[in-house]
Scaffold this active site. Structure first.
Site, PDB file in Angstrom:
ATOM      1  CD  GLU A  31      47.830 100.100 130.008  1.00 43.60           C
ATOM      2  OE1 GLU A  31      46.875 100.829 129.712  1.00 43.60           O
ATOM      3  OE2 GLU A  31      47.974  98.969 129.522  1.00 43.60           O
ATOM      4  CB  CYS A  78      51.187 102.261 127.200  1.00 45.09           C
ATOM      5  SG  CYS A  78      51.328 102.072 128.984  1.00 45.09           S
ATOM      6  CB  CYS A  81      55.520 102.668 129.104  1.00 41.72           C
ATOM      7  SG  CYS A  81      54.329 101.490 128.439  1.00 41.72           S
ATOM      8  CG  HIS A  85      54.158 102.577 122.215  1.00 42.29           C
ATOM      9  ND1 HIS A  85      54.432 101.482 121.436  1.00 42.29           N
ATOM     10  CD2 HIS A  85      53.855 102.095 123.443  1.00 42.29           C
ATOM     11  CE1 HIS A  85      54.279 100.382 122.153  1.00 42.29           C
ATOM     12  NE2 HIS A  85      53.935 100.727 123.374  1.00 42.29           N
ATOM     13  NE  ARG A 476      54.893  98.652 131.903  1.00 50.39           N
ATOM     14  CZ  ARG A 476      55.163  99.909 132.261  1.00 50.39           C
ATOM     15  NH1 ARG A 476      55.953 100.659 131.503  1.00 50.39           N
ATOM     16  NH2 ARG A 476      54.675 100.426 133.360  1.00 50.39           N
ATOM     17  CB  SER A 499      53.212  93.754 127.625  1.00 49.42           C
ATOM     18  OG  SER A 499      53.758  94.559 128.652  1.00 49.42           O
ATOM     19  CB  CYS A 543      52.441  97.597 129.739  1.00 49.48           C
ATOM     20  SG  CYS A 543      51.808  99.052 128.938  1.00 49.48           S
ATOM     21  CB  CYS A 546      51.315  98.936 124.512  1.00 47.71           C
ATOM     22  SG  CYS A 546      52.509  98.043 125.491  1.00 47.71           S
TER      23      CYS A 546
END
Lengths: 564, 312
Positions: A31, A78, A81, A85, A476, A499, A543, A546
């Site tokens: 991502e 994101c 995922c 969030h 993640r 990330s 990812c 984010c």
């Protein structure tokens, strides 16, 4: 090798003699937008730099808005995922206001989070990671009958294990190659010596790559049942969930059917495939490891946190599984010395300052839009491996059973967990552990509804001023949202996301981030085709969108961009 | 020619039952506003042996739009990308990375100049010469200006590439713009956050079928999907007419599925086909899940439609 000189973004300083620099940009099958630079000497990576190359500034947009709206914005951090969030934000606002959500809301939120893990990990293994290990072109040389024999021995529970099915998949791939339009398979590192699977296993994996493409679409329907749609569900609200008309027997049964179908796939295809492929790549149990691990834990089984979390909270230093430490979020700092922001002070997120300042990428100076979070001054790996190690170290029964069984089956020592292979395996094992727990939550939901308890929302008054946070563990890794509400509006909003932990750059002390650290020592057979680097980078499931965030919770000021 | 036979053969190769396939074609034809006489033609377009080259560029985005497309179930995504189109560049799905990926992009563009479809998700950061978004050392702005004009058509998937979307929400820190505004070309826009994959597939099929893109409204949206408001197609519309409103998510009114207008539903000002096609193979859509529409397919919705729980 000559430096890569592209557009406005120069390459790093020349490599020392006897070594060469390799830049991979874009890293695909992730991502977001990521650039990886490595130094290679004597066939191994000797140094590495991870750069996030997109900045959006979502938190800046939240300032002054209605706190109830925050989740709709942050969920768009994101779309892979998705949901996570959103959940983190409503939890932070719930926490700030002091709402205890109804039992059913907690169960439905957990079920949707569980569904996200199932979906995300399946897509990661088959569609974002598999092509680092599976040579699609080699599958053309396979004998479909032998593939069927392997399938019946290794993945007997998978659908369509007959030779004719594998022949059909092979014909389809052949046709694709013959057409000259390879589409998504164009320019893969096919035929690279690092690919170790025999043609027959490559064909098996190719068939399951296609099968999983369909399975993920079915699994995503789990979100739509209580969440309206996927990606980006739309049934969360501060105080609970909104899906009042979906607590019906047929809707719950539909969820149960899809969950069961997905678990069949996890147990009969995903995990056996992982084992079958891992058997050919055991050397990757010694490559790609890191040192320290952090998990916030996830899945509250009651209103009590962190005690009731299914996946426990904890920190591990220096790979010491016998000492899993409690987590003190006060010990988190974010460094910007090597990031595209003004200054070089390390600060706690709640005191963070963010003034973007772009300079041309220079790995010796500033080279990423990500900050570098540190816990007690150390880089921490977050994600499936961190969660599984923390659970394992704390003696979590379900996790221990799965991990021990896998180590035994692959005949590798526990140290093999600290690796690229361990990370990829941990992801599969936790998918099973979390998926199984979903069955219990679903039963509890049924029991509640049966008793006539259909409460899914708790009304509240928005205070004039309050602060709150939500610690979450998402596919993640560890994810924290912090919110400061002032005059019933968002004064400040802060996200410290997985990330950033994994893919952030060096800190003020020049300690490498986890991905950078993990790459050192990775073999590179052909620097022009660095598939081995992709293996380790992808094992973190990067990812990037984010991972890049901006907020100043201290001054309540809209940032002035001083870009030079 | 023996259309039936060709289609049957290809379906057989793909392991799709003819019945399922025709069901999809009927559904897609209806979504596109075509009469039933078009169903066999839609089937032929989808089963055509020539695959149209598609380059998918990702700018300031969250990957939700690409994720949304891979949720398509009729046709399945593997059928779409392996049998219907040739997805020559897509950072999310492609095997190649780095130089090999870059080469795939430039080969696809140079070999198919003026013949490939360019799909874009994500807005284009334009502030400070575009330094907030880079791919392979180039700004997204320069990539967009280089690639999009060479395409047969540029299809913007999602609200970010269509209108700026989330990155352009106030204070728009990166000067994010739609592809149309950043590059100065006209685009087909399929807004939504993310849009329904059926509308993306419908647009591509329209091209395969008629050799042209669908008819658009003044905001660049295909009329087959965006001609009516959510409100006008809403199954809860009768509750609106009867004055039966949800005022709290805890209420009996919420459990009865009353109108969400008073908790902020933006359906009356939002053009999209969510109530009729729904998401994830017809599983649900926001109002069905008891949540107000946030108007996610309208230009500037993050600022114009918010606060989202405040009635229009």
């Amino acid at each position: 090798m000559a430096k890569k000189q592209r557009g406005q973004q120069p390459a790093a300083a020349p490599a020392p003699s006897g070594s060469q620099r390799v830049v991979i940009d874009p890293i695909t099958r992730i991502e977001g937008h990521l650039r990886i630079e490595v130094e290679v000497a004597n066939g191994k990576v000797t140094n590495a730099w991870s750069s996030a190359t997109l900045f959006r500034g979502i938190e800046m947009m939240l300032k002054g808005r209605d706190p109830r709206d925050a989740y709709l914005f942050t969920q768009r951090a994101c779309g892979v995922c998705t949901y996570v969030h959103g959940l983190a934000s409503v939890r932070a606002v719930d926490n700030a206001i002091g709402i205890t959500i109804p039992d059913n809301a907690r169960l439905i939120r957990n079920l949707m989070m569980g569904a996200q893990f199932l979906h995300d990990h399946i897509v990661h293994f088959y569609h974002l990671h598999a092509l680092d290990w599976v040579d699609i072109v080699s599958a053309l040389k396979a004998d479909p009958k032998k593939t069927a024999d392997i399938a019946n021995a290794k993945v007997p529970g998978a659908p369509a294990t007959g030779a004719s099915n594998f022949k059909a998949v092979q014909d389809r791939l052949k046709k694709l190659v013959d057409s000259g339009q390879l589409g998504i398979f164009t320019n893969g590192y096919w035929g690279h010596p690092a690919y170790k699977l025999p043609p027959e296993v490559n064909l098996l994996a190719a068939a399951h790559y296609l099968e999983a493409l369909r399975q993920q679409a079915r699994t995503a329907r789990l979100h739509a049942i209580f969440g309206a749609k996927n990606p980006h569900i739309q049934s969360l609200v501060v105080g609970g969930v909104t899906c009042a008309t979906d607590l019906t027997p047929d809707r719950i049964a539909e969820f149960k059917f899809l969950w069961k179908e997905t678990m069949d796939f996890v147990n009969n295809v995903y995990i056996p495939d992982l084992k079958a492929v891992a058997g050919f790549y055991k050397d990757w149990g010694k490559i790609g490891g890191t040192t320290n691990f952090l998990a916030y834990g996830e899945f509250p089984q009651s209103a009590k946190e962190p005690d009731s979390l299914l996946m426990p909270r904890g920190a591990i230093f220096k790979r010491n599984l016998t000492q899993v430490q409690a987590v003190d979020v006060g010990q988190i700092e974010e460094h910007v010395k090597h990031s595209w922001y003004v200054g070089d002070q390390a600060l706690h997120p709640s005191k963070g300052e963010t003034n973007p300042k772009f300079v041309p990428l220079d790995v010796n100076d500033r080279y990423s839009w990500m900050k570098a979070p540190r816990y007690k001054g150390e880089p921490m790996e977050v994600g499936p491996l961190a969660r599984v190690l923390v659970a394992y170290g704390k003696g979590h029964e379900g996790t221990k059973k799965e991990v021990d069984a896998l180590l035994k089956e692959l005949q590798v020592p526990p140290e093999a967990l600290f690796s690229t292979l361990g990370r990829t395996a941990a992801r599969a094992l936790e998918t099973k552990v979390i998926g199984e727990a979903m069955g219990d939550w679903l039963n509890q939901l049924v029991e509640n509804v049966k008793k006539g308890d259909t409460k899914i929302y708790q009304d509240y008054q928005m205070p004039n001023e309050c602060m709150g946070s939500g610690l979450n563990d998402v596919p993640r890794g560890a994810l924290g949202h912090w919110v400061h509400i002032k005059d019933q509006k968002i004064g400040n909003f802060q996200m410290v996301v997985p990330s950033t932990w994994n893919l952030g750059p060096r800190c003020a002390q020049n300690k490498m981030g986890p991905v950078e650290e993990s790459l050192v020592g990775t073999p590179v057979a052909d620097p022009k085709r660095p598939v081995e680097v992709l293996r380790t980078v992808h094992s973190f499931d990067p990812c990037i969108a984010c991972g890049v965030h901006v907020i100043d919770p201290e001054t309540n000021e809209v940032y002035k961009f001083r870009v030079v | 020619m023996e259309l039936d036979k060709v289609v049957e053969q290809r379906l057989e190769q793909k392991g799709v039952s003819r019945r399922d396939f025709m069901k999809f074609c009927t559904f897609l034809s209806a979504t596109m506003g075509l009469s039933s006489s078009f169903v066999p033609k839609v089937a032929e377009a989808l089963a055509s042996p020539k695959r149209v080259p598609v380059v998918w560029l990702a700018f300031a985005e969250c990957t939700g739009c690409k994720e949304s497309l891979i949720r398509t179930m009729y046709p399945w995504i593997d059928e779409l990308v392996l049998d219907v189109i040739s997805l020559d560049y897509s950072e999310t799905l492609m095997a190649a990375s780095g130089d090999a990926a870059e080469k795939a992009l430039h080969d696809a563009v140079s070999k198919n100049q003026g013949k490939f479809i360019c799909i874009v998700d994500g807005a284009v950061p334009t502030a400070d010469n575009g330094i907030y978004g880079m791919i392979a050392g180039k700004t997204m702005l320069s990539v967009a200006k280089d690639i999009c004009p060479k395409a047969l058509a540029t299809i913007c998937v999602g609200s970010c590439s269509s209108y700026g979307g989330l990155p352009a929400a106030a204070p728009n820190p990166t000067g994010a713009k739609s592809v149309k505004d950043a590059v100065g070309i006209s685009t087909v826009n399929i807004p939504g956050c993310p849009p329904n994959p059926i509308n993306v597939v419908g647009t591509v099929v329209n091209y395969l079928l008629f050799g042209k893109l669908p008819d658009l409204d003044d905001k660049g949206r295909p009329l087959f999907a965006y001609a009516k408001t959510i409100h006008d197609q809403c199954p809860r519309r009768s509750h609106f007419e009867n004055g039966e409103f949800v005022t709290s998510f805890e209420s009996d009114e919420a459990k009865r599925g009353y109108c969400l207008y008073q908790v902020g539903c933006k359906g009356p000002e939002t053009y999209n086909n969510c109530p009729t096609v729904k998401f994830n193979a017809g599983t649900s859509w926001p109002v069905q899940a008891g949540h107000p529409c946030i108007g996610c397919s309208e230009p500037g919705f993050w600022d114009k439609m918010s606060p989202f729980y405040k009635p229009l």
